[in-house]
Design a protein around this motif. Sequence first.
Motif, PDB file in Angstrom:
ATOM      1  N   TYR A  18      21.538  47.519   5.561  1.00 52.48           N
ATOM      2  CA  TYR A  18      21.472  46.302   6.370  1.00 52.48           C
ATOM      3  C   TYR A  18      22.344  46.520   7.602  1.00 52.48           C
ATOM      4  O   TYR A  18      23.503  46.930   7.489  1.00 52.48           O
ATOM      5  CB  TYR A  18      21.978  45.103   5.566  1.00 52.48           C
TER       6      TYR A  18
ATOM      7  N   GLU B 132      24.077  34.901   5.790  1.00 48.71           N
ATOM      8  CA  GLU B 132      23.653  35.005   4.398  1.00 48.71           C
ATOM      9  C   GLU B 132      22.505  36.004   4.277  1.00 48.71           C
ATOM     10  O   GLU B 132      21.613  36.066   5.130  1.00 48.71           O
ATOM     11  CB  GLU B 132      23.201  33.646   3.869  1.00 48.71           C
ATOM     12  N   THR B 133      22.537  36.796   3.233  1.00 47.26           N
ATOM     13  CA  THR B 133      21.439  37.697   2.902  1.00 47.26           C
ATOM     14  C   THR B 133      21.439  37.912   1.393  1.00 47.26           C
ATOM     15  O   THR B 133      22.387  37.512   0.702  1.00 47.26           O
ATOM     16  CB  THR B 133      21.563  39.046   3.636  1.00 47.26           C
ATOM     17  N   THR B 134      20.391  38.523   0.891  1.00 51.44           N
ATOM     18  CA  THR B 134      20.291  38.815  -0.536  1.00 51.44           C
ATOM     19  C   THR B 134      20.183  40.318  -0.733  1.00 51.44           C
ATOM     20  O   THR B 134      19.361  40.984  -0.096  1.00 51.44           O
ATOM     21  CB  THR B 134      19.070  38.123  -1.160  1.00 51.44           C
TER      22      THR B 134
ATOM     23  N   ARG C  89      27.273  35.937   1.250  1.00 51.35           N
ATOM     24  CA  ARG C  89      27.633  35.259   2.504  1.00 51.35           C
ATOM     25  C   ARG C  89      28.834  35.980   3.105  1.00 51.35           C
ATOM     26  O   ARG C  89      29.862  36.154   2.451  1.00 51.35           O
ATOM     27  CB  ARG C  89      27.950  33.779   2.272  1.00 51.35           C
TER      28      ARG C  89
ATOM     29  N   GLY D 275      21.403  41.333  10.966  1.00 48.59           N
ATOM     30  CA  GLY D 275      21.900  39.988  11.237  1.00 48.59           C
ATOM     31  C   GLY D 275      23.215  40.058  11.984  1.00 48.59           C
ATOM     32  O   GLY D 275      23.792  41.137  12.186  1.00 48.59           O
TER      33      GLY D 275
ATOM     34  N   PHE E  16      17.623  44.949   0.949  1.00 46.01           N
ATOM     35  CA  PHE E  16      18.134  43.666   1.408  1.00 46.01           C
ATOM     36  C   PHE E  16      16.975  42.817   1.891  1.00 46.01           C
ATOM     37  O   PHE E  16      15.928  43.338   2.295  1.00 46.01           O
ATOM     38  CB  PHE E  16      19.127  43.862   2.566  1.00 46.01           C
ATOM     39  N   ASP E  17      17.163  41.515   1.864  1.00 44.11           N
ATOM     40  CA  ASP E  17      16.200  40.622   2.491  1.00 44.11           C
ATOM     41  C   ASP E  17      16.443  40.662   3.984  1.00 44.11           C
ATOM     42  O   ASP E  17      17.448  40.143   4.480  1.00 44.11           O
ATOM     43  CB  ASP E  17      16.357  39.190   1.960  1.00 44.11           C
ATOM     44  N   GLY E  18      15.560  41.295   4.709  1.00 38.92           N
ATOM     45  CA  GLY E  18      15.733  41.480   6.144  1.00 38.92           C
ATOM     46  C   GLY E  18      16.399  42.812   6.437  1.00 38.92           C
ATOM     47  O   GLY E  18      16.857  43.528   5.542  1.00 38.92           O
TER      48      GLY E  18
ATOM     49  N   ARG F 165      23.176  37.056  -4.036  1.00 33.72           N
ATOM     50  CA  ARG F 165      23.116  36.256  -2.809  1.00 33.72           C
ATOM     51  C   ARG F 165      24.486  36.328  -2.144  1.00 33.72           C
ATOM     52  O   ARG F 165      25.501  35.942  -2.755  1.00 33.72           O
ATOM     53  CB  ARG F 165      22.730  34.813  -3.127  1.00 33.72           C
TER      54      ARG F 165
END
Length: 330
Positions: free
Chosen positions: A320, A213-215, A285, A204, A199-201, A283
Amino acid sequence: MSARPSVRRSRLLATAVAVAATAAALAPTAAFAADTPSGDPAAKPLVATLAQAPGQGPLTRSGDGADLTMTVTNNSDQAQPFHPSVAVTPVGSAPANWQWIDFSATAISAPDTYGLRTWSGTNEFAGAVLPLNSMASTPFTVPAHTTYSWKVSFKLTAALPADDTAVNVALRNDLGDSTDSDPLNLPVAAPTGAFYQTFDGFSGTVRFQQPLETTLNLLNNGASTSTVHPTLRFGDGTRQSPATLKLEVWHDDAWVTVAGSDNTWRLPPVPGGLDSGASHQYRLRLSLVDFDRSGSSYFSDQLSLTSTTDRGPVENSVKYYLDLDGTPAG
């Protein structure tokens, strides 16, 4: 109340942060350098070897690993220091993620031992073999005319690039006082199903009227495959979530709601499948629809793909961490 999500997140992130901190703080430097001081091998007091187990087969991503035996013999009349590490280098492309390998070390006939995983900035790996509860710079002390031995093991994950067909395994002793055996070259089986998620990050928070939002990145380090249909889930089913989440995926320049139940959603298929070494990005949400506040107004769990798809398994160890804040909006 504002401190509660932070405390909860600290517990959930403990493992990931600890591993990441180790990777950053203890990455191979001079302590585990590839080059050792030159000199006459006959004059070195220690002889060190690294040998694979009889019948060692090819390594597989997220499957069969390697069990090796490391030995050192002190042929001198005095105790000698020994500071070993095992470097594992892919033969092919360099991994894009440091999570491509797992490593451990235990004593066979040696003082209590632990293995320390270290990475460089380019994801090069060296597994240090150290006395238990010691710092990374602490060597073993090998008594005169004594042999120590250890079991060192490693496994490869689906993060290893698809074109890596072997790994080079080398014994290192940065003190330079040992004659070391030649490196081993262990074959890696041609990959079949080897999907890997990132994951991006790392984490959250979702609140009412504040979606997150994440990818999600799905990498195929296995064989080329046709249409892939992965499933995303919040939590692993061991705890009841007090919340209902809505998932949307960015598609054709718009957010599209993904149908699901129990915070589990089957993602849209990857068009045309994934070639070996290719990746696909979703992507995402996430919105908070409902939250049962009969207990706490906060809840945390992991967001991850399930471990299987219709085209093979997913290496989903990198998850995540999602916090839910059920405090009413406004």
